[in-house]
Write a protein that holds these residues in place. Sequence first.
Motif, short mmCIF file in Angstrom:
data_model
loop_
_atom_site.label_atom_id
_atom_site.label_comp_id
_atom_site.label_asym_id
_atom_site.label_seq_id
_atom_site.Cartn_x
_atom_site.Cartn_y
_atom_site.Cartn_z
N LYS A 93 12.90 1.47 -3.60
CA LYS A 93 12.75 1.45 -2.14
C LYS A 93 11.71 2.46 -1.64
O LYS A 93 11.63 2.72 -0.46
CB LYS A 93 14.10 1.71 -1.47
N GLY A 94 10.94 3.05 -2.55
CA GLY A 94 9.89 3.98 -2.15
C GLY A 94 10.33 5.43 -2.03
O GLY A 94 9.52 6.27 -1.62
N TYR A 95 11.55 5.74 -2.40
CA TYR A 95 12.03 7.11 -2.25
C TYR A 95 11.31 8.08 -3.19
O TYR A 95 11.10 9.25 -2.85
CB TYR A 95 13.54 7.21 -2.48
N GLY A 96 10.93 7.63 -4.38
CA GLY A 96 10.28 8.52 -5.34
C GLY A 96 8.99 9.10 -4.79
O GLY A 96 8.74 10.31 -4.87
N THR A 97 8.15 8.24 -4.22
CA THR A 97 6.88 8.70 -3.65
C THR A 97 7.12 9.65 -2.47
O THR A 97 6.48 10.69 -2.35
CB THR A 97 6.03 7.49 -3.21
N SER A 98 8.08 9.30 -1.62
CA SER A 98 8.43 10.18 -0.50
C SER A 98 8.94 11.53 -1.00
O SER A 98 8.62 12.58 -0.43
CB SER A 98 9.50 9.53 0.38
N LEU A 99 9.71 11.49 -2.07
CA LEU A 99 10.28 12.70 -2.64
C LEU A 99 9.18 13.66 -3.10
O LEU A 99 9.23 14.86 -2.80
CB LEU A 99 11.18 12.32 -3.82
#
Length: 155
Positions: A93-99
């Motif tokens: 869901k794109g959390y890794g990049t945001s993290l």
Amino acid sequence: MDRRLQLRRAKPQDMDLLYRWANDDTVRANAFHTEKIPYEHHVQWFQKMMADASVCQYILYDGDLAVGQIRLTAGNDGEALIDYSIASLYRGKGYGTSLLCLLCQKLDTDKISNVTKLIGQVKYQNQASARVFEKSGFHKTKLPEYIQYEKERSR
């Protein structure tokens, strides 16, 4: 998706949450040490990690939901090794990049000045994590055992 993402430092009460995430089957498969972690070992590790000034452990929240974790372990040379994972329900869901983006911001807001380079090490079969580092602007180096990603910290 409207996200209210934030990182907060790990607290003693996060020990069991981090234990569950660390023993997730996918996390273990992508780790360099793939065996399950006995709870007693995790407790010892957690207590040592929380007392270690060279380690910064954060929990990623989307609003009130804990969705992942990221840990930086800084060496004496200014390099810091990244370890991160996203909870199974929230992967893809794109959390890794945001993290990773939030981590870079957190280094500034928490005034962590001893880190000059961020390093991620990813097993070749972990394509999801490789994409996260590449999207986040890390330089890729293929090594025999894994891919190393590096990013100089901008000041």
